[in-house]
Write an enzyme that holds these catalytic residues in place. Structure first.
Site, mmCIF file in Angstrom:
data_model
loop_
_atom_site.group_PDB
_atom_site.id
_atom_site.type_symbol
_atom_site.label_atom_id
_atom_site.label_comp_id
_atom_site.label_asym_id
_atom_site.label_seq_id
_atom_site.Cartn_x
_atom_site.Cartn_y
_atom_site.Cartn_z
ATOM 1 C CE LYS A 36 -16.949 27.167 36.583
ATOM 2 N NZ LYS A 36 -16.983 26.357 35.854
ATOM 3 N NE ARG A 139 -15.646 18.616 34.155
ATOM 4 C CZ ARG A 139 -16.117 20.469 34.236
ATOM 5 N NH1 ARG A 139 -15.793 20.973 33.262
ATOM 6 N NH2 ARG A 139 -16.879 20.591 35.435
ATOM 7 C CG HIS A 168 -20.505 19.566 36.713
ATOM 8 N ND1 HIS A 168 -21.325 20.937 36.772
ATOM 9 C CD2 HIS A 168 -20.043 20.029 34.948
ATOM 10 C CE1 HIS A 168 -21.313 21.787 35.534
ATOM 11 N NE2 HIS A 168 -20.965 21.302 34.482
ATOM 12 N NE ARG A 224 -22.331 23.058 40.379
ATOM 13 C CZ ARG A 224 -22.808 21.328 40.813
ATOM 14 N NH1 ARG A 224 -23.442 20.948 41.591
ATOM 15 N NH2 ARG A 224 -22.808 21.059 39.509
ATOM 16 C CE1 TYR A 268 0.900 45.264 11.625
ATOM 17 C CE2 TYR A 268 -1.402 44.306 13.111
ATOM 18 C CZ TYR A 268 0.018 44.659 12.668
ATOM 19 O OH TYR A 268 0.420 45.816 13.871
ATOM 20 C CB CYS A 314 -4.688 45.485 15.146
ATOM 21 S SG CYS A 314 -4.421 45.962 13.484
ATOM 22 C CG ASP A 316 -2.999 46.981 21.094
ATOM 23 O OD1 ASP A 316 -3.432 46.587 22.378
ATOM 24 O OD2 ASP A 316 -2.050 46.932 20.441
#
Length: 374
Positions: A36, A139, A168, A224, A268, A314, A316
């Site tokens: 997942k 859950r 689980h 699992r 920044y 930043c 990027d």
């Protein structure tokens, strides 16, 4: 392989195959590879293909686990033939789509199950399901005292084929706690009730990576394995044994190297000021790639040495203090996760710096990062 990219992930599919084999060898059980969240950032389809290609060589009856039906549909469209279980919620309207593509769904509520059955009946199909029992996670899942009633009701719905029951664990990665033993006891009592009613399905599964390694009694018919198949430790309290290999490295190139005068602000908000004349490098990696926007805790490897990120991260880009690497120049490789020379930066190191877990580090690696499979 890395030349066209400013920043990229190198992912070893053979390491993932090795790790699945290791889990199978330790547990002597079929393994559901949990892929997942884009295979924990490693690439959904590519990891599924690696497991499918290799599974016959280590143990038959392997499965794939995903969180959402969309992930399962992508896998089927990519030609993945292994059994797939959607571990999370699926809107009942999509049950016929799952049935048509031989995707197994999780059920835990009778009304939801009946709605799925109605949609499947209208389509003239039959849906495979696994019942989830909430033994203490809080859950999804039927409470243990309600599980037998749900299982009995499912057997009265011919459109649904119940082939599994599972739970689980909340704290299997903290083996010293009694939580897992308490949950396991509740699950075993539930199984006894189901079995006494003659309704035990073919597959019972409970163990995630940590439980598979540290609670052998929780292995049942299948384990699992999620975090472990990527060579990442379930936790500091539940490390992987020898033989597991980290599958992912995160790399980049130095985009700029220049001398900055004393007292100048960097980034920044000028959250860092040069103390003297300093060598500052720029790396095309930012918080849009998954690097946390934190000050004073992030590091990278350049020239085999660990260097600090300075100033704010930043979107990027980020900046490195390179005084300890005087030969660094534009184009040099920077390692953000992985090994360079004799020095390693693990996902667990980033997790400690960010006060989180390695799961979140790798799952947060952005889709825009190029993934190179080696």
């Amino acid at each position: 392989m890395s030349a066209p990219h400013s920043t990229w992930l190198e992912i070893s599919l053979s390491a993932i195959q090795n790790n699945v084999r290791q889990m199978a060898a330790i547990t002597r059980c079929p393994v559901m590879a949990v892929i997942k969240a884009n295979a924990y950032g490693h690439g959904l389809v590519e990891v599924a293909r690696a497991v499918q290609t290799d599974h016959a060589s280590w143990l038959a009856n392997s499965w794939l686990g995903v969180a959402r039906v969309n992930e399962a549909v992508i896998l089927r469209h990519a030609g993945i033939r292994l059994p797939i279980l959607v571990l999370g919620y699926c809107p009942p309207e999509r049950a016929p789509e799952a049935a048509a593509q031989d995707i197994c769904l999780t059920v835990y509520d009778l009304e939801l199950s009946r709605a799925m059955a109605a949609h499947v009946r209208e389509a003239g199909l039959r849906l495979r399901v696994h019942v989830k029992v909430d033994t203490g996670m809080g859950r999804l899942g039927a409470f243990p005292q309600d599980a037998l009633q749900l299982v009995t009701a499912l057997h009265a719905l011919p459109e649904l084929q119940m082939e599994g029951v599972f739970t689980h664990f909340a704290s299997a990665d903290e083996p010293q706690l009694s939580t897992t033993s308490d949950q396991l006891n509740r699950f075993q009592q539930t199984l006894i009730a189901i079995q006494d009613a003659g309704l035990r399905p073919a597959l019972v599964h409970a163990a995630n990576s940590a439980a598979a390694l540290y609670f052998p009694e929780a292995r049942f018919d299948m384990v699992r394995a999620g975090i472990a198949i990527y060579g990442l430790h379930p936790s500091e309290e539940a490390p992987l044994p020898e033989g597991f290999l980290p599958a992912l490295q995160w790399k980049a190139r130095l985009a700029s190297v220049k001398m900055i005068c004393p007292g100048e602000g960097i980034g920044y908000g000028h959250r860092y000021h040069t103390q003297g004349q300093e060598r500052i490098g720029v790396v095309p990696v930012g918080y849009a790639d998954g690097m946390r926007r934190m000050v004073g805790v992030n590091v990278a490897l350049v020239g085999g040495k660990q260097v600090r990120m300075v100033g704010g991260i930043c979107m990027d880009q980020c900046m490195l203090q390179l005084d300890d690497v005087p030969d660094a120049q534009i184009g040099d490789e920077v390692t953000l996760i992985g090994r360079q020379g004799m020095t390693t930066l693990a996902a667990e190191d980033l997790a400690r710096a960010w006060s989180t877990v390695n799961y979140e580090v790798v799952c947060g690696l952005a889709e825009r990062l190029a993934r190179i499979y080696v």
